[in-house]
Design a protein around this motif. Structure first.
Motif, PDB file in Angstrom:
ATOM      1  N   LEU A  91      53.551   2.351  62.536  1.00 22.34           N
ATOM      2  CA  LEU A  91      53.549   3.134  61.302  1.00 22.34           C
ATOM      3  C   LEU A  91      52.500   2.520  60.380  1.00 22.34           C
ATOM      4  CD1 LEU A  91      56.859   2.334  61.899  1.00 22.34           C
ATOM      5  CD2 LEU A  91      57.129   4.245  60.323  1.00 22.34           C
ATOM      6  N   ILE A  92      52.038   3.316  59.412  1.00 22.54           N
ATOM      7  CA  ILE A  92      51.135   2.819  58.373  1.00 22.54           C
ATOM      8  C   ILE A  92      51.830   2.990  57.020  1.00 22.54           C
ATOM      9  CG2 ILE A  92      48.974   3.265  57.127  1.00 22.54           C
ATOM     10  CD1 ILE A  92      48.506   1.861  59.764  1.00 22.54           C
ATOM     11  N   ASP A 120      45.442  12.171  57.763  1.00 21.40           N
ATOM     12  CA  ASP A 120      44.620  12.860  58.763  1.00 21.40           C
ATOM     13  C   ASP A 120      43.940  11.887  59.719  1.00 21.40           C
ATOM     14  OD1 ASP A 120      45.244  15.379  57.833  1.00 21.40           O
ATOM     15  OD2 ASP A 120      43.521  15.483  56.470  1.00 21.40           O
ATOM     16  N   ALA A 121      43.752  10.627  59.274  1.00 24.52           N
ATOM     17  CA  ALA A 121      42.996   9.651  60.067  1.00 24.52           C
ATOM     18  C   ALA A 121      43.818   9.026  61.188  1.00 24.52           C
ATOM     19  CB  ALA A 121      42.446   8.552  59.154  1.00 24.52           C
ATOM     20  N   VAL A 122      45.147   9.034  61.037  1.00 22.20           N
ATOM     21  CA  VAL A 122      45.995   8.381  62.044  1.00 22.20           C
ATOM     22  C   VAL A 122      47.056   9.365  62.526  1.00 22.20           C
ATOM     23  CG1 VAL A 122      45.622   6.070  61.112  1.00 22.20           C
ATOM     24  CG2 VAL A 122      47.525   7.439  60.251  1.00 22.20           C
ATOM     25  N   ASN A 123      47.604   9.080  63.709  1.00 25.14           N
ATOM     26  CA  ASN A 123      48.637   9.977  64.242  1.00 25.14           C
ATOM     27  C   ASN A 123      50.017   9.345  64.243  1.00 25.14           C
ATOM     28  OD1 ASN A 123      48.305   8.111  66.210  1.00 25.14           O
ATOM     29  ND2 ASN A 123      47.850   9.540  67.870  1.00 25.14           N
ATOM     30  N   VAL A 124      50.143   8.183  63.577  1.00 23.31           N
ATOM     31  CA  VAL A 124      51.456   7.546  63.475  1.00 23.31           C
ATOM     32  C   VAL A 124      52.087   7.935  62.134  1.00 23.31           C
ATOM     33  CG1 VAL A 124      50.720   5.620  64.923  1.00 23.31           C
ATOM     34  CG2 VAL A 124      50.508   5.435  62.431  1.00 23.31           C
ATOM     35  N   PRO A 125      53.404   7.771  61.985  1.00 25.67           N
ATOM     36  CA  PRO A 125      54.045   8.112  60.707  1.00 25.67           C
ATOM     37  C   PRO A 125      53.446   7.337  59.534  1.00 25.67           C
ATOM     38  CG  PRO A 125      55.697   7.788  62.419  1.00 25.67           C
ATOM     39  CD  PRO A 125      54.391   7.355  63.001  1.00 25.67           C
ATOM     40  N   LEU A 126      53.341   8.027  58.384  1.00 27.87           N
ATOM     41  CA  LEU A 126      52.732   7.422  57.200  1.00 27.87           C
ATOM     42  C   LEU A 126      53.771   7.250  56.093  1.00 27.87           C
ATOM     43  CD1 LEU A 126      50.220   6.507  55.535  1.00 27.87           C
ATOM     44  CD2 LEU A 126      49.955   8.913  54.847  1.00 27.87           C
TER      45      LEU A 126
END
Length: 314
Positions: A91-92, A120-126
């Motif tokens: 996650l980020i 939009d830059a990552v595909n992990v939960p934000l």
């Protein structure tokens, strides 16, 4: 004569909550026993670690905390991508410190644009974490909720002073909220009830009990988390049967102990290793108290904690 171990009778279960969407979504919670008491119950989902990124270049971080990220710290989206691609972040957590009215006081629209760019830059939960000013967080996180529609982000901290506005936005755009209270089990339970009465589904709520770093009152957090888990698992208190998130990285790395040069106090040892170990030990303490999600900073500290989780889960 065989030895019969005394076991705790659990009657409750921590709610399972899925964060994010698609193939990179993560599920936390589901415990039917105290943390890592696998001889008494189940922990179907190992605790997760979120790596933090900031919406501004950090000015007061120790060199040891900056080194792993290089030039990526100049762009939150690039920073987040580096955490995912190089350090395998699950996650980020985007920390919106620049929105603080006592600092740069960045506008809600600007903050929302940054959050969307990172999402939009990552595909992990934000996770999107406000500056801690109730009024400004209310304004900013509502904009973030709108800008990140469809991303199923996690918004926090939500407190008694702004839960109605942020909670309503989270409901409208189908995001998850982080109910944050200052190290008090009764206040924590009350806020969870208020959010549920507002219409926030318990399947969209996490608990933040508030934590300090090692040596900075962490025993109070430990005690509150321990009591929350006891109430949830042995007293069937459904208002506390929610996964716990701990935002610890920034607490550890702002302490004076991680910044004192070895030359000024040789008995403290290597300054880099000191900071890494302080963050790792803080994280392990919170895991044993019941944390489901840890927000951390240094990749080496995260590596140590991942190894500990793996060993405790076997």
């Amino acid at each position: 004569m065989p030895l019969e171990l005394s076991k705790t009778a659990y009657t409750g279960r921590i709610r399972e909550i899925t964060l994010g969407s698609g193939g990179s979504a993560v599920t936390v919670g589901g415990e039917t026993c105290y943390p890592f008491y696998l001889f008494e119950g189940q922990m179907p989902h190992p605790p997760k670690i979120a790596m933090e990124v900031y919406d501004e270049v950090p000015e007061d971080w120790p060199v040891a905390a900056l080194e792993p990220f290089g030039d990526a710290i100049n762009d939150p989206a690039e920073w987040a991508k580096k955490c995912v691609e190089d350090y395998k972040a699950e996650l980020i957590c985007l920390q919106l410190t620049s929105t603080d009215p006592n600092g740069k006081n960045r506008s809600a629209d600007e903050a929302a644009a940054i959050a969307r760019k990172v999402a939009d830059a990552v595909n992990v939960p934000l996770i999107v974490w406000g500056c801690g000013n109730d009024e400004k967080d209310s304004e900013v996180l509502r904009k973030v909720a709108e800008a990140c529609e469809g991303k199923q982000v996690i918004l926090g901290p939500v407190v008694e002073g702004n839960y109605k506005k942020i909670g309503a936005a989270a409901i409208g755009y189908q995001h998850t909220v982080i109910a944050s209270t200052p190290i008090d089990i009764n206040l924590g339970k009350q806020l969870n009830i208020l959010l549920e009465n507002l219409g926030v589904s318990p399947d969209k709520m996490l608990i933040d009990p508030t934590t300090g770093g090692l040596g900075y009152g962490i025993e109070y957090t430990y005690s509150v988390m321990e009591r929350e888990r006891m109430a949830a698992l042995t007293q069937q208190d459904d208002k506390l049967q929610l996964p716990i998130i701990c935002n610890l990285g920034k607490e550890v790395w702002k302490s004076k102990e991680v910044k004192i040069p070895e030359a000024d106090d040789p008995k403290l040892g290597d300054v880099k290793q000191r900071g890494i170990l302080m963050e790792a030990v803080t994280a392990v303490l919170l895991l044993i108290a019941g944390a489901d999600i840890l927000i951390m900073r240094h990749p080496e500290a995260i590596g140590l904690v991942r190894q500990m989780i793996s060993e405790l889960m076997t």
